[in-house]
Design an enzyme around this catalytic site. Sequence first.
Site, PDB file in Angstrom:
ATOM      1  N   ASP A 195       0.853  -1.176   0.000  1.00 48.63           N
ATOM      2  CA  ASP A 195       0.000   0.000   0.000  1.00 48.63           C
ATOM      3  C   ASP A 195       0.894   1.234   0.000  1.00 48.63           C
ATOM      4  OD1 ASP A 195      -2.448   1.543   0.388  1.00 48.63           O
ATOM      5  OD2 ASP A 195      -1.769   1.806   2.443  1.00 48.63           O
ATOM      6  N   ASP A 249      -0.425   5.140   0.789  1.00 46.65           N
ATOM      7  CA  ASP A 249      -0.793   6.163   1.767  1.00 46.65           C
ATOM      8  C   ASP A 249      -0.877   5.562   3.167  1.00 46.65           C
ATOM      9  OD1 ASP A 249      -1.544   8.610   2.779  1.00 46.65           O
ATOM     10  OD2 ASP A 249      -3.626   8.479   2.131  1.00 46.65           O
ATOM     11  N   ASP A 262      -1.818  -0.745   5.836  1.00 43.33           N
ATOM     12  CA  ASP A 262      -2.180  -0.164   7.130  1.00 43.33           C
ATOM     13  C   ASP A 262      -3.679   0.046   7.323  1.00 43.33           C
ATOM     14  OD1 ASP A 262      -2.300   2.079   5.214  1.00 43.33           O
ATOM     15  OD2 ASP A 262      -2.537   3.315   7.011  1.00 43.33           O
TER      16      ASP A 262
END
Length: 271
Positions: free
Chosen positions: A13, A15, A214
């Site tokens: 991922d 961001d 996250d």
Amino acid sequence: MPGLNDTLLVFTDIDGTLLDSHTHEWQPAEAWLTRLRQHEIPVILCSSMTAAEIVAIQKMVGLQGQPFIAENGAVIQLDTRWEAHNNASRLLNGTTHDQITTVLTPLRENEGYKFTTFSDLEVAALVELTGYTPAQASLARLHEASETLIWRDSDERMAKFDADLNRFGLRLVQGARYWHVIDQRDGKDQAVNWLTRQYCQHEGKQYTTLGLGDGPNDAPMLDNVDFAIVVKGFNRDGVTLRDDDPSRVYRTTQTGPAGWHEGLDHVFGAS
């Protein structure tokens, strides 16, 4: 745990994972990006961001030419070496952005849902809302097969909104900061599995997969890789996995790119 000499694919991922959500800093991850590149291990960005955003980030962090997964799996960019691939150079899955818009607009008008899409906003307004630079905001509006929205209604209304989307073959996905509307058939998990198969077929090898994320929308991806690193995030719901065995999953104590670095230190040994 895998080793750097294994045949590996790294899916990550962006961001809140590779990049800090607020400062967009990535330098704490730089040493590991360099080390993975030296071992010729593909690092495949997998995000809710648009393809245009990801291309810019690839250039910034030195991943040009690598494949990537954009818009939560709705867009897949293939390795630039695979010129003969049937889907070269980019695969667009399911419903297009324009088709999604034709569903969202009447739903909002008829049902009174309170949300704002990125497409609703001019660049200046998006800059103020997100903290992006004008250039970043312009790229964030270039959706091909999804739409990003800021939800301004209740949780109860969101459940009804998602049900309404389902009637049109769409679904709502929660990202690190925003919500995303995509085709029901799309997802980071589907894209990761498909791209891994392409690597196996095209390169003639079996790959071990490692994923880092996250947010809640990363859970399907992390459930579909061999080893997972859950980077500490700020989302209230956290990341819940089907298989949270510590032999497969590591949860970092640090956030963002520092957590990304920590996770790879744990898997491969300190860089």
